[in-house]
Design a protein around this motif. Structure first.
Motif, PDB file in Angstrom:
ATOM      1  N   TRP A 109       0.822  -1.203   0.000  1.00  0.00           N
ATOM      2  CA  TRP A 109       0.000   0.000   0.000  1.00  0.00           C
ATOM      3  C   TRP A 109       0.856   1.253   0.000  1.00  0.00           C
ATOM      4  CZ3 TRP A 109      -5.223   0.232  -0.470  1.00  0.00           C
ATOM      5  CH2 TRP A 109      -5.894  -0.992  -0.424  1.00  0.00           C
ATOM      6  N   TYR A 110       0.442   2.238  -0.776  1.00  0.00           N
ATOM      7  CA  TYR A 110       1.025   3.572  -0.744  1.00  0.00           C
ATOM      8  C   TYR A 110       0.019   4.443  -0.003  1.00  0.00           C
ATOM      9  CZ  TYR A 110       2.587   8.176  -2.131  1.00  0.00           C
ATOM     10  OH  TYR A 110       3.013   9.477  -2.105  1.00  0.00           O
ATOM     11  N   GLN A 111       0.392   4.932   1.167  1.00  0.00           N
ATOM     12  CA  GLN A 111      -0.520   5.660   2.046  1.00  0.00           C
ATOM     13  C   GLN A 111      -0.104   7.119   2.130  1.00  0.00           C
ATOM     14  OE1 GLN A 111      -0.613   3.975   5.964  1.00  0.00           O
ATOM     15  NE2 GLN A 111      -1.949   5.550   6.772  1.00  0.00           N
ATOM     16  N   TRP A 112      -1.051   8.062   1.980  1.00  0.00           N
ATOM     17  CA  TRP A 112      -0.740   9.489   2.066  1.00  0.00           C
ATOM     18  C   TRP A 112      -1.571  10.201   3.131  1.00  0.00           C
ATOM     19  CZ3 TRP A 112      -2.624   7.163  -2.350  1.00  0.00           C
ATOM     20  CH2 TRP A 112      -3.936   7.408  -2.670  1.00  0.00           C
ATOM     21  N   LYS A 113      -2.554   9.526   3.729  1.00  0.00           N
ATOM     22  CA  LYS A 113      -3.329  10.068   4.852  1.00  0.00           C
ATOM     23  C   LYS A 113      -3.471   8.962   5.891  1.00  0.00           C
ATOM     24  CE  LYS A 113      -6.480  12.835   1.994  1.00  0.00           C
ATOM     25  NZ  LYS A 113      -7.889  12.977   1.624  1.00  0.00           N
ATOM     26  N   ALA A 114      -3.825   9.355   7.102  1.00  0.00           N
ATOM     27  CA  ALA A 114      -4.036   8.358   8.158  1.00  0.00           C
ATOM     28  C   ALA A 114      -5.286   7.545   7.862  1.00  0.00           C
ATOM     29  CB  ALA A 114      -4.186   9.048   9.506  1.00  0.00           C
ATOM     30  N   TYR A 115      -5.187   6.219   8.073  1.00  0.00           N
ATOM     31  CA  TYR A 115      -6.358   5.362   7.929  1.00  0.00           C
ATOM     32  C   TYR A 115      -7.398   5.729   8.977  1.00  0.00           C
ATOM     33  CZ  TYR A 115      -3.610   2.149   4.978  1.00  0.00           C
ATOM     34  OH  TYR A 115      -2.862   1.585   3.994  1.00  0.00           O
ATOM     35  N   ASP A 116      -8.687   5.530   8.670  1.00  0.00           N
ATOM     36  CA  ASP A 116      -9.744   5.782   9.645  1.00  0.00           C
ATOM     37  C   ASP A 116     -10.257   4.475  10.259  1.00  0.00           C
ATOM     38  OD1 ASP A 116     -11.216   4.779   7.500  1.00  0.00           O
ATOM     39  OD2 ASP A 116     -12.212   6.671   7.071  1.00  0.00           O
ATOM     40  N   PHE A 117      -9.351   3.523  10.420  1.00  0.00           N
ATOM     41  CA  PHE A 117      -9.648   2.229  11.018  1.00  0.00           C
ATOM     42  C   PHE A 117      -8.345   1.662  11.542  1.00  0.00           C
ATOM     43  CE2 PHE A 117      -8.307   1.569   6.754  1.00  0.00           C
ATOM     44  CZ  PHE A 117      -7.416   0.521   6.843  1.00  0.00           C
TER      45      PHE A 117
END
Length: 108
Positions: A35-43
């Motif tokens: 995964w490429y993540q650019w914001k915090a997950y909401d879970f």
């Protein structure tokens, strides 16, 4: 951050909304299936760090994103009416932001 879903075949049937990178917190990478993540997950992610709620390999942001909430609920209302549905089978709701699921179900 080039994630984008424009749905040209939809012809604005129920909405003219389009989904772009700002609607998501992460996207799945094709090369390494990570995964490429650019914001915090909401879970809370799985123990191995994988995301939960995926739309075509992208993590939808429902927390602090009323546009996503309204668009998804709008689509649900449209498909319910269009297909004359009288119920749903909900599988794996743990993969979605719980306050969103609660709001969505409360509107039915």
């Amino acid at each position: 951050m080039y994630t984008s879903f424009t749905y040209p075949g939809r012809n604005n049937t129920y909405s003219n909304d389009q989904w772009h990178w700002g609607n998501f917190t992460a996207t799945q990478q094709a090369l390494n299936n990570g995964w490429y993540q650019w914001k915090a997950y909401d879970f809370q992610p799985y123990a191995n760090g994988d995301a939960y709620d995926n739309l075509l390999g992208s993590e939808i942001q429902y927390n602090n994103n009323p546009s996503n909430v309204n668009e998804t609920i709008g689509w649900g209302n449209w498909i319910t009416t269009k297909l004359s549905l009288d119920g749903y089978r909900l599988d794996a709701t743990k993969h979605m932001y719980t306050p969103f699921v609660n709001q969505w179900l409360g509107m039915r």
